[in-house]
Design a protein around this motif. Structure first.
Motif, PDB file in Angstrom:
ATOM      1  N   PHE A  24      47.749  44.923  68.104  1.00  0.00           N
ATOM      2  CA  PHE A  24      48.797  44.279  67.313  1.00  0.00           C
ATOM      3  C   PHE A  24      48.252  43.789  65.971  1.00  0.00           C
ATOM      4  N   VAL A  25      47.086  43.181  65.975  1.00  0.00           N
ATOM      5  CA  VAL A  25      46.469  42.713  64.728  1.00  0.00           C
ATOM      6  C   VAL A  25      46.131  43.910  63.829  1.00  0.00           C
ATOM      7  N   TYR A  26      45.665  45.007  64.428  1.00  0.00           N
ATOM      8  CA  TYR A  26      45.346  46.199  63.643  1.00  0.00           C
ATOM      9  C   TYR A  26      46.609  46.783  63.009  1.00  0.00           C
ATOM     10  N   ILE A  27      47.722  46.761  63.729  1.00  0.00           N
ATOM     11  CA  ILE A  27      48.985  47.251  63.165  1.00  0.00           C
ATOM     12  C   ILE A  27      49.363  46.423  61.940  1.00  0.00           C
ATOM     13  N   LEU A  28      49.165  45.119  62.015  1.00  0.00           N
ATOM     14  CA  LEU A  28      49.521  44.244  60.895  1.00  0.00           C
ATOM     15  C   LEU A  28      48.577  44.392  59.705  1.00  0.00           C
ATOM     16  N   PHE A  29      47.276  44.503  59.967  1.00  0.00           N
ATOM     17  CA  PHE A  29      46.291  44.489  58.894  1.00  0.00           C
ATOM     18  C   PHE A  29      45.493  45.783  58.775  1.00  0.00           C
ATOM     19  N   GLY A  30      45.945  46.858  59.395  1.00  0.00           N
ATOM     20  CA  GLY A  30      45.204  48.112  59.419  1.00  0.00           C
ATOM     21  C   GLY A  30      45.031  48.757  58.064  1.00  0.00           C
ATOM     22  N   ASP A  31      46.008  48.565  57.166  1.00  0.00           N
ATOM     23  CA  ASP A  31      45.886  49.166  55.843  1.00  0.00           C
ATOM     24  C   ASP A  31      44.726  48.569  55.059  1.00  0.00           C
ATOM     25  N   MET A  32      44.445  47.305  55.296  1.00  0.00           N
ATOM     26  CA  MET A  32      43.321  46.683  54.598  1.00  0.00           C
ATOM     27  C   MET A  32      41.980  47.140  55.181  1.00  0.00           C
ATOM     28  N   LEU A  33      42.001  47.547  56.441  1.00  0.00           N
ATOM     29  CA  LEU A  33      40.771  47.954  57.117  1.00  0.00           C
ATOM     30  C   LEU A  33      40.676  49.467  57.231  1.00  0.00           C
ATOM     31  N   ASP A  34      41.296  50.189  56.314  1.00  0.00           N
ATOM     32  CA  ASP A  34      41.398  51.643  56.396  1.00  0.00           C
ATOM     33  C   ASP A  34      40.037  52.270  56.677  1.00  0.00           C
ATOM     34  N   ALA A  35      39.929  52.879  57.844  1.00  0.00           N
ATOM     35  CA  ALA A  35      38.643  53.427  58.282  1.00  0.00           C
ATOM     36  C   ALA A  35      38.392  54.793  57.664  1.00  0.00           C
ATOM     37  N   ALA A  36      37.134  55.149  57.570  1.00  0.00           N
ATOM     38  CA  ALA A  36      36.758  56.428  56.980  1.00  0.00           C
ATOM     39  C   ALA A  36      36.817  57.564  58.003  1.00  0.00           C
ATOM     40  N   MET A  37      36.964  57.227  59.272  1.00  0.00           N
ATOM     41  CA  MET A  37      36.998  58.249  60.317  1.00  0.00           C
ATOM     42  C   MET A  37      38.379  58.906  60.355  1.00  0.00           C
ATOM     43  N   ASP A  38      38.392  60.242  60.445  1.00  0.00           N
ATOM     44  CA  ASP A  38      39.651  60.963  60.525  1.00  0.00           C
ATOM     45  C   ASP A  38      40.066  61.223  61.968  1.00  0.00           C
ATOM     46  N   PHE A  39      39.180  61.789  62.760  1.00  0.00           N
ATOM     47  CA  PHE A  39      39.560  62.184  64.110  1.00  0.00           C
ATOM     48  C   PHE A  39      39.636  60.983  65.046  1.00  0.00           C
ATOM     49  N   LEU A  40      38.590  60.153  65.052  1.00  0.00           N
ATOM     50  CA  LEU A  40      38.577  58.981  65.926  1.00  0.00           C
ATOM     51  C   LEU A  40      39.042  57.762  65.140  1.00  0.00           C
ATOM     52  N   HIS A  41      40.299  57.750  64.816  1.00  0.00           N
ATOM     53  CA  HIS A  41      40.900  56.664  64.063  1.00  0.00           C
ATOM     54  C   HIS A  41      40.971  55.423  64.952  1.00  0.00           C
ATOM     55  N   PRO A  42      40.769  54.219  64.415  1.00  0.00           N
ATOM     56  CA  PRO A  42      40.822  53.007  65.234  1.00  0.00           C
ATOM     57  C   PRO A  42      42.122  52.854  66.017  1.00  0.00           C
ATOM     58  N   SER A  43      43.233  53.281  65.459  1.00  0.00           N
ATOM     59  CA  SER A  43      44.491  53.150  66.200  1.00  0.00           C
ATOM     60  C   SER A  43      44.481  54.037  67.451  1.00  0.00           C
ATOM     61  N   LEU A  44      43.801  55.183  67.393  1.00  0.00           N
ATOM     62  CA  LEU A  44      43.704  56.044  68.568  1.00  0.00           C
ATOM     63  C   LEU A  44      42.815  55.417  69.637  1.00  0.00           C
ATOM     64  N   ILE A  45      41.710  54.846  69.225  1.00  0.00           N
ATOM     65  CA  ILE A  45      40.799  54.213  70.179  1.00  0.00           C
ATOM     66  C   ILE A  45      41.482  53.021  70.840  1.00  0.00           C
ATOM     67  N   LEU A  46      42.138  52.183  70.036  1.00  0.00           N
ATOM     68  CA  LEU A  46      42.812  51.014  70.589  1.00  0.00           C
ATOM     69  C   LEU A  46      43.977  51.420  71.488  1.00  0.00           C
ATOM     70  N   SER A  47      44.704  52.451  71.118  1.00  0.00           N
ATOM     71  CA  SER A  47      45.799  52.933  71.963  1.00  0.00           C
ATOM     72  C   SER A  47      45.274  53.462  73.289  1.00  0.00           C
ATOM     73  N   PHE A  48      44.162  54.204  73.246  1.00  0.00           N
ATOM     74  CA  PHE A  48      43.554  54.724  74.465  1.00  0.00           C
ATOM     75  C   PHE A  48      43.184  53.582  75.408  1.00  0.00           C
ATOM     76  N   LEU A  49      42.516  52.567  74.879  1.00  0.00           N
ATOM     77  CA  LEU A  49      42.085  51.449  75.717  1.00  0.00           C
ATOM     78  C   LEU A  49      43.280  50.654  76.249  1.00  0.00           C
ATOM     79  N   THR A  50      44.291  50.439  75.421  1.00  0.00           N
ATOM     80  CA  THR A  50      45.460  49.672  75.853  1.00  0.00           C
ATOM     81  C   THR A  50      46.240  50.417  76.936  1.00  0.00           C
TER      82      THR A  50
END
Length: 177
Positions: A24-50
């Protein structure tokens, strides 16, 4: 089954709450933390774990299935759902964001229409229409001649967000004929 002295369902629930909050915090502030990874994007990792911890918790509570099977099944279910999320949601969103973006340098050579008259030594406003939408820019006259509202102009240069323009008819007469 117990792990670290706690029932596995408690560990699943605690992990689900933690990963859900981080997501939820990543959804709100994810644009500021834009990761350099393309395939293993943080939203994918967090979604997998959730998703994995939520399905593990539900299966532990609602069924009497072996805990190891629940872990494997939850991981596979989470992998499948995250893959579908990536292919059908995240990848199209990323490609659409890129196609709508433009750089100021891309505007050179385009034709626009004057919205607000461009005075001799002042600023006016032009409208540039394209496939991705309309762009409005401040404009100055390249040859210090006034340009009235509604005239077609050619963008010659752009500096600090202000475009330098010439009448489109004048460019045709000067350079084409």
């Amino acid at each position: 089954m117990e792990l670290f002295g706690y029932p596995l369902s408690t560990i699943y629930l605690g992990s689900f709450i933690v990963f859900g909050c981080i997501t939820f915090v990543y959804i709100l502030f994810g644009d500021m933390l834009d990761a350099a990874m393309d395939f293993l994007h943080p939203s994918l990792i967090l979604s997998f774990l959730t998703i994995g911890t939520a399905s593990g918790y539900l299966l532990e509570i609602m069924t009497e299935i072996n805990s190891w099977f629940i872990m494997v099944f939850s991981s596979l279910l989470s992998l499948l759902l995250v893959t579908l999320l990536n292919v059908f949601v995240l990848m199209p969103i990323r490609s659409s964001e890129e196609s709508l973006a433009y750089r100021d340098e891309d505007l050179k050579g385009r034709v626009g229409t004057v919205l607000t008259s461009v005075p001799t030594d002042g600023f006016g406003e032009i409208l540039i229409e394209g496939i991705s939408g309309r762009i409005s820019k401040s404009a100055i006259s390249m040859d210090n001649k006034p340009i009235s509202q509604g005239e077609k102009v050619l963008i010659i240069d752009i500096q600090k967000g202000v475009v330098s323009v010439m009448r489109y008819e004048q460019v045709e007469q000067t350079y084409i004929h």
